[in-house]
Design an enzyme around this catalytic site. Structure first.
Site, PDB file in Angstrom:
ATOM      1  N   GLU A  13      -6.130 -10.707  -1.399  1.00 52.04           N
ATOM      2  CA  GLU A  13      -6.568 -10.811  -0.190  1.00 52.04           C
ATOM      3  C   GLU A  13      -8.375 -10.270   0.179  1.00 52.04           C
ATOM      4  OE1 GLU A  13      -5.155  -7.434   2.219  1.00 52.04           O
ATOM      5  OE2 GLU A  13      -3.377  -7.677   1.997  1.00 52.04           O
ATOM      6  N   GLU A  72       0.236  -1.546   0.200  1.00 55.11           N
ATOM      7  CA  GLU A  72       0.203   0.155   0.075  1.00 55.11           C
ATOM      8  C   GLU A  72       0.579   0.995  -0.488  1.00 55.11           C
ATOM      9  OE1 GLU A  72      -2.332  -0.616   3.057  1.00 55.11           O
ATOM     10  OE2 GLU A  72      -3.132  -2.677   2.373  1.00 55.11           O
ATOM     11  N   ASP A 114     -11.910 -10.509  -0.146  1.00 56.44           N
ATOM     12  CA  ASP A 114     -13.839 -10.647   0.428  1.00 56.44           C
ATOM     13  C   ASP A 114     -14.406 -10.160   0.079  1.00 56.44           C
ATOM     14  OD1 ASP A 114     -12.505  -8.478   1.698  1.00 56.44           O
ATOM     15  OD2 ASP A 114     -11.547  -9.271   3.822  1.00 56.44           O
ATOM     16  N   HIS A 140     -10.882  -6.819  -1.202  1.00 59.10           N
ATOM     17  CA  HIS A 140     -11.119  -5.873  -1.052  1.00 59.10           C
ATOM     18  C   HIS A 140     -12.636  -5.988  -1.537  1.00 59.10           C
ATOM     19  CE1 HIS A 140      -8.772  -7.391   2.028  1.00 59.10           C
ATOM     20  NE2 HIS A 140      -7.855  -6.484   2.311  1.00 59.10           N
TER      21      HIS A 140
HETATM   22  O1  G3I Z   1      -5.517  -9.834  18.953  1.00 60.80           O
HETATM   23  C1  G3I Z   1      -5.592  -8.280  19.357  1.00 60.80           C
HETATM   24  C2  G3I Z   1      -6.730  -8.402  20.863  1.00 60.80           C
HETATM   25  O2  G3I Z   1      -5.639  -9.001  21.228  1.00 60.80           O
HETATM   26  C3  G3I Z   1      -7.264  -6.858  20.875  1.00 60.80           C
HETATM   27  O3  G3I Z   1      -8.044  -7.372  23.047  1.00 60.80           O
HETATM   28  C4  G3I Z   1      -7.629  -6.337  20.341  1.00 60.80           C
HETATM   29  C5  G3I Z   1      -8.021  -5.298  20.676  1.00 60.80           C
HETATM   30  O4  G3I Z   1      -8.260  -4.337  19.844  1.00 60.80           O
HETATM   31  O5  G3I Z   1      -6.971  -6.395  18.936  1.00 60.80           O
HETATM   32  C6  G3I Z   1      -6.686  -7.218  18.735  1.00 60.80           C
HETATM   33  O6  G3I Z   1      -5.926  -6.598  17.405  1.00 60.80           O
HETATM   34  C7  G3I Z   1      -6.068  -6.851  16.565  1.00 60.80           C
HETATM   35  C8  G3I Z   1      -5.857  -7.390  15.023  1.00 60.80           C
HETATM   36  O7  G3I Z   1      -6.314  -6.707  13.757  1.00 60.80           O
HETATM   37  C9  G3I Z   1      -6.435  -8.891  15.415  1.00 60.80           C
HETATM   38  O8  G3I Z   1      -7.983  -9.049  15.274  1.00 60.80           O
HETATM   39  C10 G3I Z   1      -5.892  -5.201  15.988  1.00 60.80           C
HETATM   40  O9  G3I Z   1      -6.411  -3.986  16.890  1.00 60.80           O
HETATM   41  C11 G3I Z   1      -6.153  -4.447  15.011  1.00 60.80           C
HETATM   42  O10 G3I Z   1      -5.457  -3.733  14.071  1.00 60.80           O
HETATM   43  C12 G3I Z   1      -5.937  -6.000  13.613  1.00 60.80           C
HETATM   44  O11 G3I Z   1      -6.163  -5.200  12.706  1.00 60.80           O
HETATM   45  C13 G3I Z   1      -5.806  -5.644  10.984  1.00 60.80           C
HETATM   46  C14 G3I Z   1      -5.406  -4.781  10.054  1.00 60.80           C
HETATM   47  O12 G3I Z   1      -4.657  -5.261   9.157  1.00 60.80           O
HETATM   48  C15 G3I Z   1      -3.813  -4.491  10.780  1.00 60.80           C
HETATM   49  O13 G3I Z   1      -2.980  -4.770  10.756  1.00 60.80           O
HETATM   50  C16 G3I Z   1      -6.955  -6.936  10.598  1.00 60.80           C
HETATM   51  O14 G3I Z   1      -7.334  -7.904  11.502  1.00 60.80           O
HETATM   52  C17 G3I Z   1      -5.761  -6.724   9.427  1.00 60.80           C
HETATM   53  O15 G3I Z   1      -7.230  -8.080   8.861  1.00 60.80           O
HETATM   54  C18 G3I Z   1      -5.546  -6.158   8.349  1.00 60.80           C
HETATM   55  O16 G3I Z   1      -5.639  -6.480   7.185  1.00 60.80           O
HETATM   56  C19 G3I Z   1      -5.387  -5.111   6.153  1.00 60.80           C
HETATM   57  C20 G3I Z   1      -3.984  -6.089   5.888  1.00 60.80           C
HETATM   58  O17 G3I Z   1      -2.852  -6.402   6.478  1.00 60.80           O
HETATM   59  C21 G3I Z   1      -3.151  -5.418   4.277  1.00 60.80           C
HETATM   60  N1  G3I Z   1      -5.412  -5.198   3.361  1.00 60.80           N
HETATM   61  C22 G3I Z   1      -5.480  -4.582   4.207  1.00 60.80           C
HETATM   62  C23 G3I Z   1      -5.468  -5.459   5.439  1.00 60.80           C
HETATM   63  C24 G3I Z   1      -7.838  -5.316   6.235  1.00 60.80           C
HETATM   64  O18 G3I Z   1      -6.898  -3.518   6.772  1.00 60.80           O
END
Ligand code: G3I
Length: 347
Positions: free
Chosen positions: A261, A154, A263, A231
């Site tokens: 990715e 990105e 969905d 997406h």
């Molecule tokens: O695991 C913790 C948990 O312990 C905590 O209680 C909770 C509270 O907010 O957070 C949890 O972590 C989250 C994690 O996802 C696991 O679900 C993070 O806050 C959250 O920021 C994280 O979001 C991820 C996001 O990227 C940011 O890194 C998403 O799962 C993930 O699907 C998303 O993926 C991105 C790709 O990397 C790049 N392209 C877009 C895609 C979707 O946004």
């Protein structure tokens, strides 16, 4: 009236059993592996650690996993002098035991950075060394074990300009090229990808990304391909002819393409749920057909496995059902549509 509802219940029950027996006999993995096509899903730590059914679906239906979050900078390199490979090591081990490939996601991104990196300013020389060490430590740790990396994720805005992030601001635009070179030094056999969203149709952003990838390749920078996140939402119709044209231009310059990715959100439509799921299924199969129409496209990866665990409800604040399996792990119409598209196109 009663007769009518009995008949429709019977039809639904028979459809359910037909679908069930179809699923029991077939898998996406089986049909893809015959043609060396990669069919994958991204993997999240908590279900991976706690949910056997989730892992059973992964190994039954997919020949590739992408590590969804646990190789992001903040997760794998939480302190300046320490790395944490515990969870990604388990995922890589699982993939090896089940003869699956792994995509590493992602080495250079503007998001999910650790506080130690964002809380203060570094000089160009310091940040260059930090990024080089980060890439070479992480890629080196998985040398020979990770099939492909999303090296840079990105980096472009929708208007085709480079996104302002700490890497651009401090190192300059050459951070992209450097990242590919450093990753290649650490594992010369891993495939190296640039990955982005809204880059599948022909537009300013996709043109800028294509031109960057072409120029890197012409200069001998070790880039193997471009990832298209995909997406999507059933309320935004895609131009599949443009997607095919886009994949074709990568084919013409010898770069790979992958859907990395995918969905499909259904939350913005007013239609009844069954119709939304049918629209979703169509979107999955049309996108996969566009990929399979080009010899450049060798992977189709969904961003998650089951609707039980997806980033979308957290992100939009609304329920959704964006994936191939429902919250009870049953294959959805989208699963069947993907299966049929693979069956039709792969010999
Ligand atoms: O695991 C913790 C948990 O312990 C905590 O209680 C909770 C509270 O907010 O957070 C949890 O972590 C989250 C994690 O996802 C696991 O679900 C993070 O806050 C959250 O920021 C994280 O979001 C991820 C996001 O990227 C940011 O890194 C998403 O799962 C993930 O699907 C998303 O993926 C991105 C790709 O990397 C790049 N392209 C877009 C895609 C979707 O946004």
């Amino acid at each position: 009236m009663i007769k009518k509802s009995i008949i429709s219940s019977c039809v639904l029950v028979s459809l359910f059993f037909l679908f069930k027996s179809f699923y029991e006999k077939n898998s996406l993995r089986e049909i893809s592996s015959k043609s060396n096509f990669n069919v994958g899903a991204s993997v999240l730590a908590s279900p991976f650690l706690e949910d056997e059914q989730y892992k059973n679906i992964l190994k039954r239906d997919f020949n590739l996993i992408t590590i969804e979050n646990d190789l992001k900078f903040a997760k794998v390199h939480p302190q300046r002098d320490s790395y944490n490979f515990v969870i990604p090591d388990l995922m890589v081990k699982f993939a090896k035991e089940n003869n699956m490939k792994v995509r590493g996601h992602t080495l250079v991104w503007h998001a999910t950075l650790p506080d130690w990196l964002t809380d203060r300013k570094y000089s160009k020389e310091e940040l260059t060394n930090i990024l080089k060490n980060h890439i070479q430590t992480v890629v080196g740790h998985y040398k020979g074990k990770i099939y492909a990396w999303d090296v840079v994720n990105e980096a472009y805005n929708d208007d085709g300009t480079l996104r302002e992030n700490i890497w651009l601001q401090t190192i300059g635009p050459e951070y992209i090229e450097l990242a590919f070179r450093w990753a290649h030094e650490a594992d010369p056999d891993a495939l190296l990808f640039y990955n982005d969203y809204s880059n599948e149709e022909i537009n300013k952003k996709s043109n800028a990304i294509f031109n960057m990838a072409k120029s890197l390749k012409e200069q001998g920078v070790p880039i193997d391909g471009v990832g298209f996140q995909m997406h999507s939402s059933i309320t935004y119709k895609k131009n599949y002819e443009q997607i095919k044209e886009n994949f074709k231009r990568y084919e013409n310059i010898g770069l790979k393409t992958q859907i990395t990715e995918m969905d499909v959100k259904i939350q913005h439509s007013n239609k009844p749920n069954q119709e939304r799921l049918q629209d979703q299924a169509k979107m999955y199969s049309e996108t996969l057909n566009a990929c399979l129409a080009s010899s450049s496209c060798n992977a189709f990866i969904t961003w998650g496995v089951t609707d039980k665990y997806s980033w979308i409800p957290d992100y939009t604040g609304k329920e959704d059902a964006p994936l191939l399996f429902d919250t009870d792990y049953k294959p959805k119409p989208s699963y069947k549509a993907v299966y049929r598209a693979l069956q039709k196109n792969l010999k």
